[in-house]
Design a protein around this motif. Structure first.
Motif, PDB file in Angstrom:
ATOM      1  N   PHE A   3      -2.389   7.939   8.045  1.00 24.79           N
ATOM      2  CA  PHE A   3      -1.698   7.726   9.394  1.00 24.79           C
ATOM      3  C   PHE A   3      -2.440   9.223  10.122  1.00 24.79           C
ATOM      4  O   PHE A   3      -2.015  10.233   9.898  1.00 24.79           O
ATOM      5  CB  PHE A   3      -0.054   7.830   9.348  1.00 24.79           C
ATOM      6  N   PRO A   4      -3.666   8.858  10.707  1.00 23.67           N
ATOM      7  CA  PRO A   4      -4.551  10.148  11.174  1.00 23.67           C
ATOM      8  C   PRO A   4      -3.794  10.792  12.211  1.00 23.67           C
ATOM      9  O   PRO A   4      -3.822  12.070  12.450  1.00 23.67           O
ATOM     10  CB  PRO A   4      -5.667   9.754  11.747  1.00 23.67           C
ATOM     11  N   ASP A   5      -2.789  10.281  12.856  1.00 20.40           N
ATOM     12  CA  ASP A   5      -2.257  11.049  14.288  1.00 20.40           C
ATOM     13  C   ASP A   5      -1.042  11.647  13.772  1.00 20.40           C
ATOM     14  O   ASP A   5      -0.298  12.387  14.913  1.00 20.40           O
ATOM     15  CB  ASP A   5      -1.959   9.970  15.355  1.00 20.40           C
ATOM     16  N   VAL A   6      -0.918  11.963  12.590  1.00 19.08           N
ATOM     17  CA  VAL A   6       0.685  12.575  12.024  1.00 19.08           C
ATOM     18  C   VAL A   6       0.125  13.493  11.089  1.00 19.08           C
ATOM     19  O   VAL A   6      -0.663  13.203   9.975  1.00 19.08           O
ATOM     20  CB  VAL A   6       1.591  11.581  11.227  1.00 19.08           C
ATOM     21  N   LYS A   7       0.563  14.783  11.083  1.00 19.67           N
ATOM     22  CA  LYS A   7      -0.058  15.969  10.277  1.00 19.67           C
ATOM     23  C   LYS A   7       0.534  15.981   9.086  1.00 19.67           C
ATOM     24  O   LYS A   7      -0.223  16.455   8.184  1.00 19.67           O
ATOM     25  CB  LYS A   7       0.626  17.130  11.237  1.00 19.67           C
ATOM     26  N   ASP A   8       1.499  15.185   8.716  1.00 20.36           N
ATOM     27  CA  ASP A   8       2.233  15.067   7.422  1.00 20.36           C
ATOM     28  C   ASP A   8       1.051  14.170   6.339  1.00 20.36           C
ATOM     29  O   ASP A   8       0.744  13.461   7.206  1.00 20.36           O
ATOM     30  CB  ASP A   8       3.569  14.933   6.970  1.00 20.36           C
ATOM     31  N   TYR A   9       1.124  14.371   5.234  1.00 23.63           N
ATOM     32  CA  TYR A   9       0.431  13.299   4.067  1.00 23.63           C
ATOM     33  C   TYR A   9       1.516  12.394   3.582  1.00 23.63           C
ATOM     34  O   TYR A   9       2.522  12.793   3.280  1.00 23.63           O
ATOM     35  CB  TYR A   9      -0.198  14.111   3.172  1.00 23.63           C
ATOM     36  N   PHE A  10       1.225  11.310   3.403  1.00 24.36           N
ATOM     37  CA  PHE A  10       1.902  10.238   3.146  1.00 24.36           C
ATOM     38  C   PHE A  10       1.589   9.354   1.632  1.00 24.36           C
ATOM     39  O   PHE A  10       0.249   9.358   1.434  1.00 24.36           O
ATOM     40  CB  PHE A  10       2.553   9.190   3.888  1.00 24.36           C
ATOM     41  N   TYR A  11       2.333   8.971   0.867  1.00 19.81           N
ATOM     42  CA  TYR A  11       1.967   7.794  -0.211  1.00 19.81           C
ATOM     43  C   TYR A  11       2.589   6.373   0.730  1.00 19.81           C
ATOM     44  O   TYR A  11       3.498   6.489   1.353  1.00 19.81           O
ATOM     45  CB  TYR A  11       2.872   7.909  -1.399  1.00 19.81           C
ATOM     46  N   MET A  12       2.176   5.494   0.093  1.00 17.16           N
ATOM     47  CA  MET A  12       2.651   4.134   0.839  1.00 17.16           C
ATOM     48  C   MET A  12       2.599   3.059  -0.087  1.00 17.16           C
ATOM     49  O   MET A  12       1.626   2.642  -0.788  1.00 17.16           O
ATOM     50  CB  MET A  12       1.918   3.938   2.125  1.00 17.16           C
ATOM     51  N   ASN A  13       3.683   2.193  -0.354  1.00 14.77           N
ATOM     52  CA  ASN A  13       3.709   1.261  -1.242  1.00 14.77           C
ATOM     53  C   ASN A  13       3.962  -0.039  -0.332  1.00 14.77           C
ATOM     54  O   ASN A  13       4.677  -0.070   0.771  1.00 14.77           O
ATOM     55  CB  ASN A  13       5.026   1.376  -2.050  1.00 14.77           C
ATOM     56  N   ILE A  14       3.035  -1.287  -0.632  1.00 11.59           N
ATOM     57  CA  ILE A  14       3.327  -2.246   0.138  1.00 11.59           C
ATOM     58  C   ILE A  14       3.462  -3.415  -0.937  1.00 11.59           C
ATOM     59  O   ILE A  14       2.645  -3.501  -1.712  1.00 11.59           O
ATOM     60  CB  ILE A  14       1.962  -2.639   1.085  1.00 11.59           C
ATOM     61  N   LYS A  15       4.591  -4.208  -0.662  1.00 12.00           N
ATOM     62  CA  LYS A  15       4.778  -5.360  -1.479  1.00 12.00           C
ATOM     63  C   LYS A  15       5.471  -6.588  -0.779  1.00 12.00           C
ATOM     64  O   LYS A  15       6.135  -6.348   0.493  1.00 12.00           O
ATOM     65  CB  LYS A  15       5.848  -4.823  -2.738  1.00 12.00           C
ATOM     66  N   PRO A  16       5.338  -7.669  -1.221  1.00 10.32           N
ATOM     67  CA  PRO A  16       5.887  -8.904  -0.476  1.00 10.32           C
ATOM     68  C   PRO A  16       7.338  -8.693  -0.566  1.00 10.32           C
ATOM     69  O   PRO A  16       8.007  -8.002  -1.358  1.00 10.32           O
ATOM     70  CB  PRO A  16       5.515  -9.962  -1.396  1.00 10.32           C
ATOM     71  N   PHE A  17       7.911  -9.331   0.808  1.00  2.69           N
ATOM     72  CA  PHE A  17       9.581  -9.044   0.928  1.00  2.69           C
ATOM     73  C   PHE A  17      10.075 -10.342   1.352  1.00  2.69           C
ATOM     74  O   PHE A  17       9.553 -10.771   2.466  1.00  2.69           O
ATOM     75  CB  PHE A  17       9.820  -7.870   1.674  1.00  2.69           C
ATOM     76  N   ASP A  18      11.163 -11.003   0.736  1.00  3.25           N
ATOM     77  CA  ASP A  18      11.983 -12.208   0.980  1.00  3.25           C
ATOM     78  C   ASP A  18      10.903 -13.483   1.304  1.00  3.25           C
ATOM     79  O   ASP A  18       9.757 -13.325   1.182  1.00  3.25           O
ATOM     80  CB  ASP A  18      12.920 -11.697   2.054  1.00  3.25           C
ATOM     81  N   GLU A  19      11.524 -14.338   1.489  1.00  3.88           N
ATOM     82  CA  GLU A  19      11.191 -15.996   1.770  1.00  3.88           C
ATOM     83  C   GLU A  19      10.347 -15.980   3.085  1.00  3.88           C
ATOM     84  O   GLU A  19       9.507 -16.956   3.075  1.00  3.88           O
ATOM     85  CB  GLU A  19      12.126 -16.800   1.572  1.00  3.88           C
ATOM     86  N   GLU A  20      10.550 -15.096   4.015  1.00  4.28           N
ATOM     87  CA  GLU A  20       9.709 -14.918   5.284  1.00  4.28           C
ATOM     88  C   GLU A  20       8.189 -14.594   5.262  1.00  4.28           C
ATOM     89  O   GLU A  20       7.447 -14.642   6.255  1.00  4.28           O
ATOM     90  CB  GLU A  20      10.506 -14.253   6.437  1.00  4.28           C
ATOM     91  N   ASP A  21       7.626 -14.468   4.089  1.00  5.13           N
ATOM     92  CA  ASP A  21       6.304 -13.932   4.208  1.00  5.13           C
ATOM     93  C   ASP A  21       6.155 -12.621   4.845  1.00  5.13           C
ATOM     94  O   ASP A  21       5.084 -12.328   5.297  1.00  5.13           O
ATOM     95  CB  ASP A  21       5.391 -14.849   4.640  1.00  5.13           C
ATOM     96  N   TYR A  22       7.360 -11.843   4.867  1.00  2.55           N
ATOM     97  CA  TYR A  22       7.203 -10.566   5.230  1.00  2.55           C
ATOM     98  C   TYR A  22       6.835  -9.501   4.069  1.00  2.55           C
ATOM     99  O   TYR A  22       6.690  -9.851   2.780  1.00  2.55           O
ATOM    100  CB  TYR A  22       8.569 -10.066   5.910  1.00  2.55           C
TER     101      TYR A  22
END
Length: 464
Positions: A72-91
């Motif tokens: 996230f280039p516009d936020v000064k802090d550093y982050f980790y990010m996990n992305i995973k499929p979520f529920d039956e709605e393809d979210y």
């Protein structure tokens, strides 16, 4: 589906569809990123393709911001990010964690930068103050008072006491429970003692810097005391230098006297033998004899132990020295005069200062002659700077190497030249010092020499 339970989590959560549209974001996410409609509006271009592929092919991934490649280039802090499929709605759920070790590192780095900046500013203030006080040439106790004021003004000490006999300076208060640091300057009469307590926020680097500064102060006080003790020796040394120079000065004086004396004798012989045009020839005789008198007065005045202080123009001083030099100046050497100022008065011993310029110009001519140049020049340049007059005496002679430059102002030092008047630059530097004239020299072998004199203008009482 009700996602409100996610608001109770400390980590930032958002739910997105396969195109990155934000379906839900919890309170923690909103605090960092505000209202976001599509996740790709806040994600770095470098991560866009990766995340689009994840959302399209529906597989989990772990991403980590790096120093020069933040998610996230516009936020000064550093982050980790996990992305995973979520529920039956393809979210998809995005779990965004702050990089705590990186935050700690940044905080420490910021503190280090601030500390370094404070140390640089402290160093600059201390040593700029030291330079200023050195120029004032204060007596030791006055110097100590100025030092104490400057140190305490930096807010690096909560308590400072300086004592010399019954003289006492105290800044701040000491509850007697804290350990005091001590620093002593040994004196013949009474030692000067520094007792101080540092503020809790004062870094070790600043404490060491303060100790270094106090050691410079100690050097100043010690040198000043040694200088005071050696004043009588310096006077005697100057007198012995004058007498050691007397023989050389007499030779120079006789050489200068010889030319006008020869003219006077020749004119007298013609007057006696032909008995014509006697009025004009007597005038020539008188002029030549006056020249002898002027030369004699200059040398006699320079050898007097007591100075004769008068007020005179700098132009008169320089022109008198040039008049003195001209009769014996070689034809291959030109004296160039560039007086860029209205004539200002200075105060001092006229005869001694004439010999200062005679010596500088003569040495320049001597340096040119040693190069055997067909055309040489000595240039005298002047200009104003505030309440000072700057005079530069330059030449295109042989110049001096570093070894000679280190010794030229020492008593009895000579390069054993066969030409020039040979009064010695020790005499020049001593006369300049006694007139509060700052003297410096720049020279390089085969590149000529420049002497610079910084002369105070004379200001009558009541003038501004």
């Amino acid at each position: 589906m009700n996602y409100s339970i996610l608001n109770n989590l400390m980590i930032s959560i958002c739910i997105v569809d396969s195109k990155g549209n934000v379906i839900f974001s919890n309170d923690s996410f909103d605090r960092f990123f505000g209202e976001v409609e599509n996740i790709f509006t806040i994600i770095s271009d470098n991560y866009n393709l990766i995340i689009k592929d994840v959302l399209k092919k529906s597989y989990p991934i772990f991403l980590k911001s790096r120093k020069n490649n933040k998610i996230f280039p516009d936020v000064k802090d550093y982050f980790y990010m996990n992305i995973k499929p979520f529920d039956e709605e393809d979210y998809f759920m995005l779990e965004i964690h702050q990089n705590i070790p990186e935050l700690i590192r940044k905080d420490l780095l910021n503190n280090d930068i601030k500390s370094i900046k404070d140390e640089i500013e402290t160093r600059q203030y201390l040593f700029n103050s030291l330079e200023f006080m050195l120029l004032e040439k204060q007596k030791p106790w006055d110097f100590i008072i100025s030092t104490a004021e400057r140190i305490y003004s930096l807010n690096i000490l909560k308590y400072l006491k300086v004592q010399k006999g019954d003289k006492l300076i105290v800044y701040g208060e000491n509850n007697k429970k804290e350990i005091e640091s001590n620093f002593t300057i040994n004196m013949v009469d009474d030692d000067i003692n520094f007792n101080y307590v540092s503020n809790s926020s004062t870094s070790m680097e600043v404490k060491l810097m303060l100790l270094t500064y106090l050691n410079f102060v100690k050097l100043y006080v010690t040198f000043y005391s040694e200088f005071e003790k050696s004043k009588m020796y310096d006077v005697n040394l100057l007198d012995s230098e004058k007498f050691s120079m007397a023989g050389q000065m007499m030779i120079g004086m006789l050489h200068e006297i010889n030319n006008p004396l020869a003219v006077a004798m020749l004119q007298s012989d013609i007057l006696i033998s032909k008995k014509v045009d006697y009025v004009e020839r007597i005038i020539n005789i008188k002029s030549s004899l006056m020249r002898i008198k002027e030369i004699t007065e200059i040398f006699r005045g320079a050898l007097k132990q007591n100075a004769t202080i008068t007020t005179f123009g700098l132009k008169k001083l320089i022109n008198t020295a040039i008049d003195f030099i001209n009769p014996k100046k070689p034809s291959n050497v030109s004296i160039i005069i560039d007086l860029n100022y209205e004539d200002y008065d200075i105060q001092g011993d006229f005869n001694k200062l004439v010999l200062v310029f005679v010596n500088l110009i003569s040495n320049a001519i001597d340096a040119i002659n040693r190069t055997r140049k067909n055309k040489g020049w000595v240039k005298i340049t002047t200009f104003e700077f505030r309440d000072k007059l700057i005079v530069k005496v330059s030449d295109n002679g042989e110049g001096m190497d570093e070894k000679i430059l280190k010794n030229i102002f020492k008593p009895f030092y000579t390069t054993k030249t066969k030409s020039g008047l040979g009064y010695g630059l020790f005499f020049v530097s001593t006369v300049c010092s006694s007139h509060n004239i700052k003297l410096s020299v720049i020279s390089k072998r085969n590149s000529g020499t420049t002497f610079t004199l910084v002369i105070p203008k004379f200001q009558a009482e009541g003038s501004i």
